[in-house]
Design an enzyme around this catalytic site. Structure first.
Site, short mmCIF file in Angstrom:
data_model
loop_
_atom_site.label_atom_id
_atom_site.label_comp_id
_atom_site.label_asym_id
_atom_site.label_seq_id
_atom_site.Cartn_x
_atom_site.Cartn_y
_atom_site.Cartn_z
N LYS A 139 0.76 -1.13 -0.03
CA LYS A 139 -0.02 0.04 0.09
C LYS A 139 0.87 1.27 -0.06
O LYS A 139 1.82 1.42 0.77
CB LYS A 139 -0.83 0.07 1.28
N GLU A 238 -7.40 -1.99 2.59
CA GLU A 238 -6.62 -0.97 2.90
C GLU A 238 -6.68 -0.40 4.19
O GLU A 238 -5.82 0.21 4.68
CB GLU A 238 -7.17 0.16 1.72
N GLU A 374 -11.32 11.01 -5.56
CA GLU A 374 -11.39 11.00 -3.80
C GLU A 374 -10.32 12.22 -3.48
O GLU A 374 -10.62 12.98 -2.69
CB GLU A 374 -10.72 9.56 -3.46
N LYS A 378 -11.48 15.44 -1.28
CA LYS A 378 -10.84 15.74 0.15
C LYS A 378 -10.30 17.13 -0.05
O LYS A 378 -10.07 17.64 1.10
CB LYS A 378 -9.74 14.66 0.16
C1 LIG Z 1 -4.30 10.99 2.84
C2 LIG Z 1 -5.51 11.62 3.26
O1 LIG Z 1 -6.46 10.92 3.92
C3 LIG Z 1 -6.30 9.69 4.23
C4 LIG Z 1 -6.49 8.67 3.45
C5 LIG Z 1 -7.58 7.90 3.66
C6 LIG Z 1 -7.91 7.10 2.44
O2 LIG Z 1 -7.12 6.84 1.76
O3 LIG Z 1 -9.30 6.46 2.29
C7 LIG Z 1 -8.24 8.48 4.63
C8 LIG Z 1 -8.24 9.25 5.62
C9 LIG Z 1 -6.65 9.63 5.88
O4 LIG Z 1 -6.02 8.71 6.64
C10 LIG Z 1 -5.78 13.08 2.97
O5 LIG Z 1 -7.22 13.43 3.33
O6 LIG Z 1 -5.16 13.51 2.13
#
Ligand SMILES: C=C(O[C@@H]1C=C(C(=O)O)C=C[C@H]1O)C(=O)O
Length: 391
Positions: A139, A238, A374, A378
């Site tokens: 990962k 994950e 995604e 974010k």
């Molecule tokens: C890396 C980030 O978030 C992280 C990655 C996530 C995922 O891949 O699902 C979820 C929450 C966080 O641990 C971000 O918000 O930039």
């Protein structure tokens, strides 16, 4: 009751959290809030050794029982942390559901440049998938950035208020960083959903998140997306990699580790996440919240598995240095208590520039277009606080 007290001595008072939030201005100190309470610091009594948790705890004990250190840990554990003992500390209740009303500020006018371009981010994900197929990497979290150049200085005050108004239950932070240009404050601010680690007395809590799905404005569709996330084999995998790593790194330094067998769902205004709350007991008074946070960081929620291979992949594939993004922000005190939150859904404001970032966990079942989408969701947390449309 309100009390403003020298950090090194008097007990910390309980103030009105909204009043405290409103008192924050860039360059004046830092702000943290979360479900356990709010903390506003002012000034700098002294700087602290960057990243040496033993030395930090010794300095705090020398200053007195109530001494607190606040600051930010970078993503790269080999880079310097920014930790200071503030001149004054005020504590308040959690913002919680408290309505942070008032002027949200007008949208920032300017341009936003993606780093790299969206298609290049998809190519980065494809490169990570190729490395996984070749073996030795399970990962890796890959991030992209947006560099906003505004028509004038960006005011972080309305941004912080807007973040608070949209998600008062998040871990909200505005951390004063050392300026790169004299006279221009530099602030890392954000609304993170993820607790790296807290220690209160003997109680240690970590709350890794990994596995994400965009929310929907239609309640039925929203519920369906949450349930689909909870049932997704790709996201469960994950997530499980992160929980296993957190448990493995905590086990040697705590007692009575409790790790739930299955994740639950948490939500932000824009995303569903898979979440696991890990609890334990701290028995060693010399193991502070900072020691424990450093034992975990960087978790596979922001780096990957195995850690060294993921870190190398990030350094080679991402076209920027993450700095404090995907590090941690928070505080630790002379008793060893403290709270460290993942520096996510955040941006760095300095003069007329704001740099924001977002990343996504890549596993062999990931698809580049989905991970790009995604990261776009974010990025919305900070874009909304800026009043900008670009993603
Ligand atoms: C890396 C980030 O978030 C992280 C990655 C996530 C995922 O891949 O699902 C979820 C929450 C966080 O641990 C971000 O918000 O930039």
């Amino acid at each position: 009751m309100t009390s403003t007290s020298p950090a090194a001595r008097a007990p910390l008072g309980v103030a009105d959290p909204v009043r405290l939030l409103r008192s924050w201005t860039p360059g004046s100190g830092s702000w943290f809030s979360g479900p356990a309470g709010s903390l506003r610091t002012r000034g700098v009594l002294t700087g602290l050794p960057p990243g040496d948790a033993d030395a930090v705890l010794r300095c705090l004990r020398d200053l007195g029982d109530d001494a607190v250190a606040v600051g930010a840990l970078p993503f790269d554990p080999a880079a310097d942390a920014h930790l200071v003992v503030p001149e004054h500390v005020e504590r308040a209740d959690p913002l919680g559901a408290v309505l942070v009303a008032g002027p949200g500020g007008s949208p920032v006018a300017g341009t936003a440049r993606p780093i790299p371009a969206p298609a290049a981010y998809e190519a980065m994900v494809a490169e990570a998938l190729a490395r996984m197929a070749a073996g030795g990497l399970d990962k890796v979290v890959l991030a992209r950035a947006l560099e906003v150049v505004a028509d004038g200085p960006v005011d972080a005050v309305p941004m912080l208020r807007e973040l608070a108004r949209r998600d008062p239950r998040s871990y909200l932070f505005a951390v004063d960083l050392p300026p790169e240009r004299a006279g221009t404050p530099r602030t890392l601010l954000g609304a993170s959903p993820e607790l790296l680690l807290s220690r209160r007395g003997a109680t240690v809590t970590a709350n890794p998140l990994a596995g994400s799905a965009a929310r929907s404005s239609d309640p039925e569709e929203d519920r369906r997306r949450g349930e689909a996330l909870l049932a997704s084999a790709k996201d469960r995998h994950e997530h499980a990699l992160v929980v296993a790593d957190v448990a493995e790194r905590l086990r040697p330094v705590v007692d009575d580790l409790e790790v739930p067998a299955a994740p639950s769902l948490v939500r932000t205004p824009t995303l569903w996440h898979l979440s696991t709350t890990v609890r334990a007991r701290a028995t060693d008074r010399d193991t502070s919240a900072l020691h424990l946070a450093q034992a975990l960081h960087p978790t596979p929620a922001v780096c990957g598995v195995p850690r060294a291979a993921a870190h190398t992949a990030i350094t080679e594939i991402e076209p920027f240095d993450r700095g404090f993004y995907t590090g941690a922000v928070g505080w630790t005190d002379a008793r060893g208590d403290g709270e460290w939150v993942m520096a996510l859904r955040c941006g760095e404001v300095q003069g007329d520039r704001v740099r924001l970032w977002a990343g996504a966990g890549i596993v062999p079942a990931s698809r580049p277009a989905d991970e790009l989408a995604e990261t776009g969701v974010k990025l919305r947390t900070l874009l909304d606080a800026l009043g900008l449309d670009e993603a």
